[in-house]
Enzyme design. Structure first.
Site, short mmCIF file in Angstrom:
data_model
loop_
_atom_site.label_atom_id
_atom_site.label_comp_id
_atom_site.label_asym_id
_atom_site.label_seq_id
_atom_site.Cartn_x
_atom_site.Cartn_y
_atom_site.Cartn_z
N SER A 149 -1.83 -5.60 -0.73
CA SER A 149 -2.00 -6.07 0.65
C SER A 149 -3.43 -6.54 0.90
CB SER A 149 -1.64 -4.96 1.63
OG SER A 149 -0.28 -4.64 1.52
N CYS A 180 -4.92 -2.25 -3.37
CA CYS A 180 -3.50 -2.56 -3.08
C CYS A 180 -3.30 -4.08 -2.98
CB CYS A 180 -3.11 -1.88 -1.77
SG CYS A 180 -1.43 -2.21 -1.20
N CYS A 240 -0.54 4.71 1.49
CA CYS A 240 0.16 3.41 1.46
C CYS A 240 1.28 3.42 0.45
CB CYS A 240 -0.79 2.24 1.22
SG CYS A 240 0.08 0.66 1.11
N HIS A 259 -7.06 -0.04 3.12
CA HIS A 259 -6.17 0.60 4.10
C HIS A 259 -5.45 1.80 3.52
CE1 HIS A 259 -3.85 -2.07 1.61
NE2 HIS A 259 -2.83 -1.28 1.84
N HIS A 265 -3.58 -9.98 -0.57
CA HIS A 265 -2.94 -11.01 0.26
C HIS A 265 -3.93 -11.58 1.29
CE1 HIS A 265 1.16 -11.04 -1.09
NE2 HIS A 265 1.35 -9.76 -0.88
ZN LIG Z 1 -1.22 -1.03 0.68
#
Ligand SMILES: [Zn+2]
Ligand SMILES: [Zn+2]
Length: 379
Positions: free
Chosen positions: A54, A52, A179, A73, A57
């Protein structure tokens, strides 16, 4: 208990996990020592985990967080061990991880806004609720992203962060419900509550954006307009329910949206990217009385100069939705049912699966825009 065990402390197991030790470096798959679950914690064998933005990041420093950290996650697995005082799951249960805690007592949990839970704000979001770590590298504690860190063969985490789901759901599908599916579909159904027949714009057609598109289709929105920089993503968006597409590389997004909506703009516009440009696009592209919804999480340093008079004259609403404003205990099982009833399409979201040791390739292909969603599958 044998005396030696007292001296050694609790029994520890080794397992492999993908660890970020330094920003702008690849993840390293390392052998970590893992402690067994303590009170109100579980151990889960991870079966599938999605790649993902995220995670990226954190890898690129957009979200500066303390390292080393096990990332990941978006995942699903099987409970293998309960610590004391766990009553929501038992060994053998199939579960989806939630990346938000759910204390059940704070003002937000009590009012149903569980993703805003503040019940554990006294400990860091990358440690267990007692402030300690469950994984170590050479004796030193290693953090777990969102208290889970699912790029791991096994995860010890708070039991409140796993949701039991039906056993006939494939683990790859279960993983992405944790997610991108929850965030995208939740943004439409749970947060914006898009009415049937109203118009929708989705900016960004990655893992989250495609789920916003299929959420809008589920809500019977019309028209559904999708926007991206890549034609392959726009073709995917059409497969998920977009009726019109805009390639933002060569076209002015706001002008094109107005042309498609009798000059007014859309009723609801979703930013599934999270940047200055896309935030401003969705705010401008909504019709008077409409709502701009910020879904994608920007880098912490991002700022966007909005035009307040446009918001006043147009009575526009700007709102943020975190995790699609879902309530994981209620919404993950519903999303599982929708998938198995073929009312949502998760098969076509999972365009690639990887072995664990291919994880860095997974990030490279995601950044190249080559995949809708890539999922790592464990044996
Ligand atoms: Zn995610
Ligand atoms: Zn709470």
């Amino acid at each position: 208990m044998p005396v030696a065990q007292d001296w050694l402390g609790p029994a520890k197991d080794n397992m492999r996990a993908a660890v970020l030790t330094e920003i702008n470096q690849p993840l390293q798959i390392l052998d970590l020592e893992q402690e067994p679950p303590k009170a109100k914690e579980v151990r889960v064998k991870v079966k599938a985990t999605g790649v993902c933005m995220s995670d990226w990041h954190i890898m690129n420093g957009d979200w500066p967080l303390p390292l080393p950290m096990v990332l990941g996650h978006e995942a699903a697995g099987i409970v293998v061990e309960n610590g004391p005082e766990v009553d929501n799951v038992k060994p053998g249960d199939h579960v989806i991880f939630s990346f938000r805690p759910h204390c059940g007592r704070c003002r937000y949990c009590s009012s149903g806004q569980t993703v805003l839970c503040i019940g554990h704000n006294d400990t860091p979001r990358w440690r267990m609720h007692d402030g300690t770590a469950r994984v170590r590298l050479n004796g030193e504690p290693v953090n777990q992203m969102a208290r889970i860190g699912t790029f791991s063969e096994e995860v010890v985490c708070p039991a409140e962060q796993v949701v039991k789901i039906r056993n006939d759901l494939p683990f790859t599908h279960a993983a992405i419900i944790g997610c991108s599916v929850a965030t995208g579909i939740g943004a439409v159904i749970r947060h914006a509550r898009v009415p049937a027949g109203s118009s929708v714009l989705v900016v960004g057609c990655g893992g989250v954006g495609l789920n916003v598109v299929q959420g809008a289709r589920l809500a019977d929105a019309s028209p559904i307009i999708a926007c991206d920089l890549r034609d392959n993503k726009l073709q995917l968006a059409r497969n998920f329910g977009a009726m019109h597409t805009i390639n933002a590389t060569g076209e002015n997004v706001v002008e094109r949206v107005r042309e498609m909506t009798e000059g007014l703009g859309v009723d609801t516009a979703f930013d599934a990217i999270g940047s200055e440009t896309t935030a401003l696009q969705v705010i401008e592209a909504v019709a008077p009385g409409g709502r701009a919804v910020l879904v994608g999480i920007p880098a912490f340093a991002t700022r966007a100069p909005i035009n307040p008079s446009q918001i006043v004259y147009g009575e526009k609403v700007i709102s943020g939705t975190y995790y699609g404003s879902v309530r994981p205990n209620i919404d993950f099982p519903i999303l599982a049912d929708l998938d198995l009833e073929k009312k949502i399409n998760l098969d076509d979201l999972i365009s690639r699966t990887y072995r664990f040791d291919e994880i860095n390739e997974g990030f490279a292909l995601m950044l190249a825009g080559e995949v809708a969603r890539g999922v790592i599958v464990f044996d």
